[in-house]
Design a protein around this motif. Structure first.
Motif, short mmCIF file in Angstrom:
data_model
loop_
_atom_site.label_atom_id
_atom_site.label_comp_id
_atom_site.label_asym_id
_atom_site.label_seq_id
_atom_site.Cartn_x
_atom_site.Cartn_y
_atom_site.Cartn_z
N PRO A 13 -9.26 102.30 7.43
CA PRO A 13 -10.34 101.32 7.25
C PRO A 13 -11.64 101.74 7.92
N GLU A 14 -12.74 101.22 7.41
CA GLU A 14 -14.04 101.37 8.05
C GLU A 14 -14.57 99.97 8.34
N LEU A 15 -14.95 99.74 9.58
CA LEU A 15 -15.43 98.44 10.02
C LEU A 15 -16.87 98.58 10.48
N GLU A 16 -17.63 97.49 10.39
CA GLU A 16 -19.04 97.58 10.75
C GLU A 16 -19.48 96.36 11.53
N THR A 17 -20.34 96.60 12.53
CA THR A 17 -20.98 95.53 13.29
C THR A 17 -22.49 95.72 13.14
N ASP A 18 -23.26 94.91 13.83
CA ASP A 18 -24.72 95.06 13.74
C ASP A 18 -25.17 96.47 14.12
N ARG A 19 -24.60 97.00 15.20
CA ARG A 19 -25.07 98.30 15.70
C ARG A 19 -24.12 99.46 15.48
N LEU A 20 -22.88 99.16 15.09
CA LEU A 20 -21.85 100.20 15.10
C LEU A 20 -21.12 100.30 13.77
N ARG A 21 -20.61 101.50 13.51
CA ARG A 21 -19.69 101.74 12.41
C ARG A 21 -18.41 102.28 13.04
N LEU A 22 -17.29 101.64 12.76
CA LEU A 22 -15.99 102.11 13.24
C LEU A 22 -15.30 102.79 12.07
N ARG A 23 -15.02 104.06 12.23
CA ARG A 23 -14.50 104.86 11.11
C ARG A 23 -13.61 105.96 11.67
N LYS A 24 -12.99 106.73 10.77
CA LYS A 24 -12.18 107.83 11.28
C LYS A 24 -13.07 108.96 11.80
N LYS A 70 -1.16 110.84 7.63
CA LYS A 70 0.10 110.11 7.45
C LYS A 70 -0.10 108.60 7.28
N GLY A 71 -1.36 108.14 7.38
CA GLY A 71 -1.62 106.72 7.26
C GLY A 71 -1.13 105.92 8.45
N GLU A 72 -1.17 106.54 9.64
CA GLU A 72 -0.69 105.90 10.86
C GLU A 72 -1.85 105.30 11.66
N LEU A 73 -1.50 104.45 12.60
CA LEU A 73 -2.45 103.93 13.57
C LEU A 73 -3.13 105.12 14.25
N ALA A 74 -4.46 105.10 14.34
CA ALA A 74 -5.19 106.26 14.87
C ALA A 74 -6.53 105.78 15.41
N PRO A 75 -7.23 106.64 16.17
CA PRO A 75 -8.50 106.22 16.76
C PRO A 75 -9.61 106.02 15.73
N PHE A 76 -10.42 104.99 16.00
CA PHE A 76 -11.66 104.79 15.28
C PHE A 76 -12.78 105.46 16.07
N ALA A 77 -13.58 106.27 15.41
CA ALA A 77 -14.81 106.76 16.03
C ALA A 77 -15.77 105.58 16.12
N ILE A 78 -16.50 105.50 17.22
CA ILE A 78 -17.57 104.49 17.35
C ILE A 78 -18.88 105.22 17.07
N GLU A 79 -19.41 104.99 15.90
CA GLU A 79 -20.67 105.62 15.50
C GLU A 79 -21.81 104.65 15.75
N TYR A 80 -22.82 105.11 16.47
CA TYR A 80 -24.02 104.30 16.70
C TYR A 80 -24.89 104.44 15.45
N LYS A 81 -25.03 103.37 14.70
CA LYS A 81 -25.62 103.47 13.37
C LYS A 81 -27.04 104.02 13.37
N SER A 82 -27.84 103.68 14.36
CA SER A 82 -29.24 104.11 14.34
C SER A 82 -29.40 105.62 14.53
N THR A 83 -28.40 106.28 15.11
CA THR A 83 -28.49 107.73 15.32
C THR A 83 -27.47 108.52 14.50
N GLY A 84 -26.40 107.84 14.05
CA GLY A 84 -25.33 108.53 13.34
C GLY A 84 -24.42 109.32 14.26
N ARG A 85 -24.60 109.19 15.57
CA ARG A 85 -23.80 109.94 16.55
C ARG A 85 -22.58 109.13 16.97
N VAL A 86 -21.49 109.85 17.27
CA VAL A 86 -20.29 109.21 17.79
C VAL A 86 -20.43 109.10 19.30
N ILE A 87 -20.29 107.86 19.80
CA ILE A 87 -20.51 107.61 21.23
C ILE A 87 -19.23 107.18 21.95
#
Length: 194
Positions: A13-24, A70-87
């Motif tokens: 899944p990909e999730l989104e907040t005001d400032r963040l994108r949670l993705r693989k 494998k479709g398993e539980l795994a970490p979400f990257a926290i991407e700061y949307k304004s920079t596109g960087r993973v923080i």
């Protein structure tokens, strides 16, 4: 009645907040993650050791990539949307389906500490857990002296359930661990599901 897919993490899944994108995590994120994983200020409160080389971070990526595959539980990257960087990263580090319980874990680049980003990401992931994983309870724990992480848990509306004395043997020392938890009924009172 529409049934939910058997595997919630395929596709991841990909999730989104005001400032963040949670993705693989993507291979292009390697240096962003190494930048904080190699910082002793960050790793002092983690179970993992400070990354000594980019290869240490690549090993973490390889494990995550295998879980995505494998479709398993795994970490979400926290991407700061304004920079596109993973923080940072955030995830459920374990999930007991039979008990409808999971544990939340997170890490963030120090230059972003104190901006409410982890509570923002964690609220989104908690909503996903309660709404899609059918969780009844979300736990989080940290070393008893980790005041910043304790503040995050309290901002999430989690209740302190106690201190487990001498719970972990980590990096050569015995550590006390504080346990927090949030129940679905508590989340429903404070968060408008969306």
């Amino acid at each position: 009645m529409k049934t939910k897919p058997l595997n919630l993490f395929d596709p991841f899944p990909e999730l989104e907040t005001d400032r963040l994108r949670l993705r693989k995590l993507l291979q292009d994120d390697l240096h962003d993650v190494y930048n904080y994983a190699s910082n002793p200020e960050v790793s002092q409160y983690m179970l993992w050791d400070t990354h000594q080389s980019i290869q240490d971070t690549q090993q973490f990526f390889n494990i995550a990539f295998e879980k995505y595959k494998k479709g398993e539980l795994a970490p979400f990257a926290i991407e700061y949307k304004s920079t596109g960087r993973v923080i940072g990263t955030i995830d459920f580090v374990w999930w007991e389906r039979e008990n409808a319980t999971a544990e939340l874990g997170y890490v963030l680049t120090p230059s972003y500490w104190g901006q409410g980003l982890i509570p923002e990401a964690a609220q989104k992931l908690a909503a996903f857990g309660f709404q899609h994983m059918n969780l009844f309870r979300i736990e989080a724990r940290c070393y008893a002296d980790n005041a910043k992480s304790i503040r995050v848990m309290e901002k999430l509306g989690m209740s302190r359930e106690g201190v487990m004395r001498g719970r972990l043997q980590v990096k050569g020392s015995r550590r006390d661990v504080t346990l927090y938890a949030l129940l679905r009924s508590e989340w429903e009172k404070t968060d408008s599901p969306n």
